[in-house]
Motif scaffolding. Structure first.
Motif, PDB file in Angstrom:
ATOM      1  N   GLY A   1     -55.541 103.695 128.667  1.00 41.93           N
ATOM      2  CA  GLY A   1     -55.336 104.938 129.393  1.00 41.93           C
ATOM      3  C   GLY A   1     -56.544 105.821 129.570  1.00 41.93           C
ATOM      4  N   TYR A   2     -57.755 105.270 129.471  1.00 41.43           N
ATOM      5  CA  TYR A   2     -58.892 106.144 129.726  1.00 41.43           C
ATOM      6  C   TYR A   2     -59.383 105.941 131.150  1.00 41.43           C
ATOM      7  N   ALA A   3     -59.640 107.053 131.792  1.00 45.20           N
ATOM      8  CA  ALA A   3     -60.108 107.059 133.174  1.00 45.20           C
ATOM      9  C   ALA A   3     -60.624 108.449 133.492  1.00 45.20           C
ATOM     10  N   GLN A   4     -61.185 108.579 134.664  1.00 46.02           N
ATOM     11  CA  GLN A   4     -61.643 109.881 135.130  1.00 46.02           C
ATOM     12  C   GLN A   4     -61.205 110.008 136.580  1.00 46.02           C
ATOM     13  N   ASN A   5     -60.512 111.119 136.903  1.00 48.47           N
ATOM     14  CA  ASN A   5     -60.059 111.268 138.278  1.00 48.47           C
ATOM     15  C   ASN A   5     -61.167 111.840 139.153  1.00 48.47           C
ATOM     16  N   SER A   6     -60.886 111.992 140.432  1.00 48.91           N
ATOM     17  CA  SER A   6     -61.908 112.402 141.388  1.00 48.91           C
ATOM     18  C   SER A   6     -62.419 113.822 141.146  1.00 48.91           C
ATOM     19  N   SER A   7     -61.649 114.659 140.449  1.00 50.20           N
ATOM     20  CA  SER A   7     -62.116 116.014 140.163  1.00 50.20           C
ATOM     21  C   SER A   7     -62.928 116.073 138.867  1.00 50.20           C
ATOM     22  N   GLY A   8     -63.133 114.904 138.229  1.00 52.03           N
ATOM     23  CA  GLY A   8     -63.935 114.852 137.020  1.00 52.03           C
ATOM     24  C   GLY A   8     -63.144 115.021 135.737  1.00 52.03           C
ATOM     25  N   GLU A   9     -61.846 115.245 135.853  1.00 53.33           N
ATOM     26  CA  GLU A   9     -61.008 115.422 134.671  1.00 53.33           C
ATOM     27  C   GLU A   9     -60.792 114.070 133.993  1.00 53.33           C
ATOM     28  N   LYS A  10     -61.024 114.038 132.693  1.00 53.17           N
ATOM     29  CA  LYS A  10     -60.862 112.794 131.943  1.00 53.17           C
ATOM     30  C   LYS A  10     -59.473 112.738 131.318  1.00 53.17           C
ATOM     31  N   SER A  11     -58.981 111.532 131.201  1.00 51.49           N
ATOM     32  CA  SER A  11     -57.681 111.325 130.580  1.00 51.49           C
ATOM     33  C   SER A  11     -57.800 111.424 129.068  1.00 51.49           C
ATOM     34  N   ARG A  12     -56.672 111.364 128.414  1.00 47.59           N
ATOM     35  CA  ARG A  12     -56.626 111.340 126.952  1.00 47.59           C
ATOM     36  C   ARG A  12     -56.085 109.976 126.541  1.00 47.59           C
ATOM     37  N   PRO A  13     -56.984 109.059 126.267  1.00 48.41           N
ATOM     38  CA  PRO A  13     -56.546 107.695 125.963  1.00 48.41           C
ATOM     39  C   PRO A  13     -55.811 107.617 124.631  1.00 48.41           C
ATOM     40  N   LYS A  14     -55.158 106.488 124.457  1.00 47.42           N
ATOM     41  CA  LYS A  14     -54.424 106.212 123.227  1.00 47.42           C
ATOM     42  C   LYS A  14     -55.101 105.043 122.516  1.00 47.42           C
ATOM     43  N   PHE A  15     -55.352 105.239 121.240  1.00 49.93           N
ATOM     44  CA  PHE A  15     -55.929 104.204 120.392  1.00 49.93           C
ATOM     45  C   PHE A  15     -54.823 103.680 119.497  1.00 49.93           C
ATOM     46  N   THR A  16     -54.536 102.388 119.624  1.00 54.93           N
ATOM     47  CA  THR A  16     -53.493 101.738 118.838  1.00 54.93           C
ATOM     48  C   THR A  16     -54.166 100.819 117.833  1.00 54.93           C
ATOM     49  N   VAL A  17     -53.729 100.909 116.588  1.00 55.32           N
ATOM     50  CA  VAL A  17     -54.360 100.134 115.532  1.00 55.32           C
ATOM     51  C   VAL A  17     -53.303  99.673 114.527  1.00 55.32           C
TER      52      VAL A  17
END
Length: 146
Positions: free
Chosen positions: A62-78
């Motif tokens: 779930g990590y990405a950056q949209n066109s306005s520069g806002e970054k997502s909040r990824p999930k780390f599963t372990v």
């Protein structure tokens, strides 16, 4: 396509090209007095950059950056064998822990080349936790504490 105008040496080199796999490596620097660090990879254990990266089921999504520069909040599963991450959460060592996510070409690992793509995250909070697995929300290091 007519290859007659391409030098033979370039034709030979072009046939040598192959898709190279990417390994994902994770480094967690816990928020504890000893600055404990865990190196892990979801695949077989390897040694790279003078560190042993231990096989430990984990992934980031779930990590990405949209066109306005806002970054997502990824999930780390372990994987959470024997509740090891549950204990670290209870002790406060996961709050603000730093997660480094390295993407390294397999050939660079094999040659111990220090060439990689690195993403840096702060582990913000657990969003799911059981005896088998822990899932954490991660934030950009520039995201603040809210």
């Amino acid at each position: 396509m007519d290859n007659s105008n391409i030098p033979l040496s370039q034709q030979i080199e072009a046939h040598k090209l192959e898709a190279r796999g990417i390994r994902e490596l994770f480094k967690i620097q816990f928020n504890d007095p000893g600055n404990t660090v865990q190196y892990m990879t979801a695949q077989n254990s390897i040694t790279w950059a003078d560190q042993l990266w231990e096989e430990w089921p984990c992934k980031i999504t779930g990590y990405a950056q949209n066109s306005s520069g806002e970054k997502s909040r990824p999930k780390f599963t372990v994987a959470n064998p024997n509740g090891i991450f549950s204990i670290l959460i209870d002790q406060g060592h996961m709050d603000g822990a730093i997660l480094s996510h390295y993407e390294v070409l397999t050939s660079d690992i094999e040659s111990d080349a220090r060439i990689y793509n690195k993403h840096l995250w702060v582990i913000h909070r657990p969003i799911s936790l059981n005896k088998n697995m822990a899932v954490f929300e991660c934030r950009s290091t520039f995201d603040g504490h809210s």
